[in-house]
Design an enzyme around this catalytic site. Structure first.
Site, PDB file in Angstrom:
ATOM      1  N   LYS A   1      -3.165   0.746 -24.846  1.00 60.74           N
ATOM      2  CA  LYS A   1      -3.644   0.666 -26.236  1.00 60.74           C
ATOM      3  C   LYS A   1      -2.429   0.701 -27.175  1.00 60.74           C
ATOM      4  O   LYS A   1      -1.631  -0.238 -27.129  1.00 60.74           O
ATOM      5  CB  LYS A   1      -4.642   1.788 -26.492  1.00 60.74           C
ATOM      6  CG  LYS A   1      -5.895   1.659 -25.597  1.00 60.74           C
ATOM      7  CD  LYS A   1      -6.930   2.695 -25.911  1.00 60.74           C
ATOM      8  CE  LYS A   1      -8.210   2.478 -25.143  1.00 60.74           C
ATOM      9  NZ  LYS A   1      -8.295   3.228 -23.876  1.00 60.74           N
TER      10      LYS A   1
ATOM     11  N   ARG B   1      -2.777  -2.464 -18.336  1.00 60.11           N
ATOM     12  CA  ARG B   1      -4.052  -1.772 -18.208  1.00 60.11           C
ATOM     13  C   ARG B   1      -3.931  -0.704 -17.116  1.00 60.11           C
ATOM     14  O   ARG B   1      -3.645  -1.016 -15.961  1.00 60.11           O
ATOM     15  CB  ARG B   1      -5.092  -2.813 -17.791  1.00 60.11           C
ATOM     16  CG  ARG B   1      -6.500  -2.496 -18.138  1.00 60.11           C
ATOM     17  CD  ARG B   1      -7.225  -3.783 -18.393  1.00 60.11           C
ATOM     18  NE  ARG B   1      -6.994  -4.179 -19.769  1.00 60.11           N
ATOM     19  CZ  ARG B   1      -7.749  -3.793 -20.783  1.00 60.11           C
ATOM     20  NH1 ARG B   1      -8.786  -3.016 -20.583  1.00 60.11           N
ATOM     21  NH2 ARG B   1      -7.481  -4.188 -22.012  1.00 60.11           N
TER      22      ARG B   1
ATOM     23  N   ASP C   1      -7.485  13.909 -24.266  1.00 57.03           N
ATOM     24  CA  ASP C   1      -7.509  12.498 -23.899  1.00 57.03           C
ATOM     25  C   ASP C   1      -6.911  11.747 -25.085  1.00 57.03           C
ATOM     26  O   ASP C   1      -7.555  11.589 -26.119  1.00 57.03           O
ATOM     27  CB  ASP C   1      -8.960  12.065 -23.645  1.00 57.03           C
ATOM     28  CG  ASP C   1      -9.082  10.592 -23.320  1.00 57.03           C
ATOM     29  OD1 ASP C   1      -8.112   9.837 -23.561  1.00 57.03           O
ATOM     30  OD2 ASP C   1     -10.146  10.182 -22.832  1.00 57.03           O
TER      31      ASP C   1
ATOM     32  N   THR D   1      -4.662   6.262 -21.368  1.00 55.23           N
ATOM     33  CA  THR D   1      -4.502   4.909 -20.847  1.00 55.23           C
ATOM     34  C   THR D   1      -3.137   4.431 -21.327  1.00 55.23           C
ATOM     35  O   THR D   1      -2.529   5.021 -22.230  1.00 55.23           O
ATOM     36  CB  THR D   1      -5.602   3.959 -21.363  1.00 55.23           C
ATOM     37  OG1 THR D   1      -5.723   4.122 -22.772  1.00 55.23           O
ATOM     38  CG2 THR D   1      -6.928   4.243 -20.699  1.00 55.23           C
TER      39      THR D   1
ATOM     40  N   GLU E   1      -0.423   4.854  -0.530  1.00 56.39           N
ATOM     41  CA  GLU E   1      -1.146   6.110  -0.711  1.00 56.39           C
ATOM     42  C   GLU E   1      -0.199   7.288  -0.521  1.00 56.39           C
ATOM     43  O   GLU E   1       0.638   7.275   0.383  1.00 56.39           O
ATOM     44  CB  GLU E   1      -2.279   6.255   0.309  1.00 56.39           C
ATOM     45  CG  GLU E   1      -3.543   5.534  -0.097  1.00 56.39           C
ATOM     46  CD  GLU E   1      -3.654   4.187   0.557  1.00 56.39           C
ATOM     47  OE1 GLU E   1      -2.596   3.569   0.801  1.00 56.39           O
ATOM     48  OE2 GLU E   1      -4.788   3.747   0.820  1.00 56.39           O
TER      49      GLU E   1
ATOM     50  N   TYR F   1       0.863  -1.199   0.000  1.00 54.79           N
ATOM     51  CA  TYR F   1       0.000   0.000   0.000  1.00 54.79           C
ATOM     52  C   TYR F   1       0.885   1.229   0.000  1.00 54.79           C
ATOM     53  O   TYR F   1       1.828   1.313   0.776  1.00 54.79           O
ATOM     54  CB  TYR F   1      -0.899   0.017   1.242  1.00 54.79           C
ATOM     55  CG  TYR F   1      -2.321  -0.369   0.913  1.00 54.79           C
ATOM     56  CD1 TYR F   1      -3.032   0.347  -0.047  1.00 54.79           C
ATOM     57  CD2 TYR F   1      -2.951  -1.427   1.548  1.00 54.79           C
ATOM     58  CE1 TYR F   1      -4.334  -0.003  -0.361  1.00 54.79           C
ATOM     59  CE2 TYR F   1      -4.253  -1.778   1.238  1.00 54.79           C
ATOM     60  CZ  TYR F   1      -4.938  -1.055   0.272  1.00 54.79           C
ATOM     61  OH  TYR F   1      -6.216  -1.400  -0.044  1.00 54.79           O
TER      62      TYR F   1
HETATM   63  N1  DSN Z   1     -13.002   0.959 -24.264  1.00 50.87           N
HETATM   64  C1  DSN Z   1     -12.058   1.821 -24.940  1.00 50.87           C
HETATM   65  C2  DSN Z   1     -12.172   1.732 -26.411  1.00 50.87           C
HETATM   66  O1  DSN Z   1     -12.444   0.649 -26.887  1.00 50.87           O
HETATM   67  O2  DSN Z   1     -11.979   2.709 -27.092  1.00 50.87           O
HETATM   68  C3  DSN Z   1     -12.169   3.222 -24.494  1.00 50.87           C
HETATM   69  O3  DSN Z   1     -12.354   3.295 -23.144  1.00 50.87           O
END
Ligand code: DSN
Length: 414
Positions: free
Chosen positions: A228, A234, A199, A225, A55, A53
């Site tokens: 991707k 993730r 974003d 994120t 924080e 942990y």
């Molecule tokens: N779920 C993602 C996507 O497929 O674009 C975005 O959050």
């Protein structure tokens, strides 16, 4: 991967994971937001760092024993700063939506007005959709794409911004295949004194590899994120100007989250390290080349692509002229071992659960080493499946061809 302890102790869970690994190996992943992480990223996720942990932030934690964790978090931050030319980075966000919630919390009060891209024009739920926390807590007004060109209409963005005077403008998407004019967004925001928030979840890897323009030096705050095109675990990060560092950090913790997932932070650091290597630039270039080859082949076969092509890793296909819709297409393609996601088209007459289009992307197939020739083959399989969606024999034979292609391009394990 070998999961010896898991296999021995909990064969039920192990067996399910084995089947998913087999599925991933034998099927084609065209979901634009998915990818295959390296074994090093996977290993970092499965470490004892999950036991801790922590924080707070490096040097200021609420629990003891965090000296080593501080090192991993600082390393991840240092690499992300280098990758994106960022002044400040918070690597603790657990995923994209919590990251975006933290950004809103850092800059806005409930009820404040925000301008974002409509969901059915390629935006994300967390950019103001009414069923999402963003649309419920904040007063979102939305811009869209030009219905003729499929491209974001910056004159419309400016017109809405001047009329509505939002406190923040959100640029970014989940299903848009063209480059975004970050500077134009910034200029519009400056006219009305609005914050700029990008974003870049989908295109972060392409930006890190300098194949797409980077909003980080221009915008006030940027979220992404990490799983991707960036090909990490993730999770998510937030980048901002140094002057906003404190308010972003406070919004993430204690505002939005509790303890960070330190094993994931380690895996983020590994992924950022990989993205800093020259090979990642080649990978990103190939993602775009593959997407453009795929788009061209779809066009050759008579498909309508929203905006007429792609500058990045994805494209949205309108299936109306092919006499089918998203859900039906998803099912037919699933039968041949190809995963895609359903997608709305701008001003879609059909509901989001069964929209008129599909979204496809090339990050995962490019990780497998596939190139333009394979994209052409894949489009051919998709087209045949959609044209023969009730012919089980045909679908079965296509499934075999997909599997054979996958066997030729195994998911890298080194
Ligand atoms: N779920 C993602 C996507 O497929 O674009 C975005 O959050």
């Amino acid at each position: 991967m070998k999961y010896d302890h898991l296999k021995q102790q909990d064969p039920a869970v192990w067996e399910i994971i084995e089947r998913e690994e087999k599925r991933q190996n034998e099927e084609l992943e065209l979901i634009a937001s998915e990818n295959y992480v390296s074994p090093a990223v996977l290993e970092a996720m499965a470490t004892v760092l999950t036991n801790k942990y922590s924080e707070g932030y490096a040097g200021h934690r609420y629990y003891g024993g965090n000296a080593v964790i501080d090192e991993i978090e600082l390393l991840a931050i240092e690499r992300a700063k280098k990758l994106f030319d960022a002044e400040h980075v918070n690597v603790q966000p657990l995923s994209g939506s919590p990251a975006n919630a933290s950004v809103y919390m850092a800059f806005l009060n409930p009820g404040d007005k925000v301008l974002g891209l409509k969901l059915d024009h390629g935006g994300h739920l967390s950019h103001g959709h009414k069923v999402n926390f963003s649309g419920r807590l904040y007063n979102f007004v939305q811009y869209g794409v030009n219905l003729e060109t499929g491209i974001i209409d910056m004159d419309e963005v400016r017109e809405i911004a001047l009329r509505e005077r939002p406190k923040m403008i959100v640029a970014g998407f989940s299903a848009y295949s063209r480059e975004i004019d970050w500077q134009k967004f910034k200029d519009i925001a400056d006219e009305i004194g609005a914050y700029t928030f990008a974003d870049i979840a989908h295109i972060a890897g392409l930006i890190a590899a300098k194949q797409i323009k980077n909003p980080v030096p221009i915008f006030d705050v940027v979220s992404t994120t990490t799983h991707k095109t960036l090909r990490g675990p993730r999770g998510a990060i937030i980048m901002c100007k140094e002057k906003y560092a404190k308010q972003i950090n406070s919004a993430v913790f204690p505002g939005m989250q509790g303890g960070p997932h330190d094993h994931i932070t380690a895996a983020k650091a590994v992924a950022f390290g990989e993205a800093l290597k020259p090979e990642f630039i080649e990978y990103s270039k190939q993602i775009i080349k593959n997407a453009q080859a795929m788009a061209q082949e779809f066009i050759n076969l008579g498909y309508r692509i929203i905006s007429g092509g792609t500058d990045n890793h994805l494209m949205v296909l309108d299936l109306t002229s092919k006499g089918t819709v998203g859900k039906e297409a998803e099912k037919a393609l699933e039968k041949i071992g190809i995963s895609i996601s359903r997608s709305t088209i701008p001003n879609d007459p059909n509901p989001p659960m069964n929209p008129s289009g599909i979204r496809v992307g090339t990050p995962a197939v490019t990780t497998r080493g596939m190139k333009e020739a394979e994209m052409k083959l894949i489009v051919g399989y998709i087209n045949e499946a959609l044209e023969n969606k009730t012919d089980e024999g045909k679908l079965d034979s296509l499934k075999k061809q997909v599997k054979a292609l996958c066997n030729k391009f195994p998911i890298p394990t080194k």
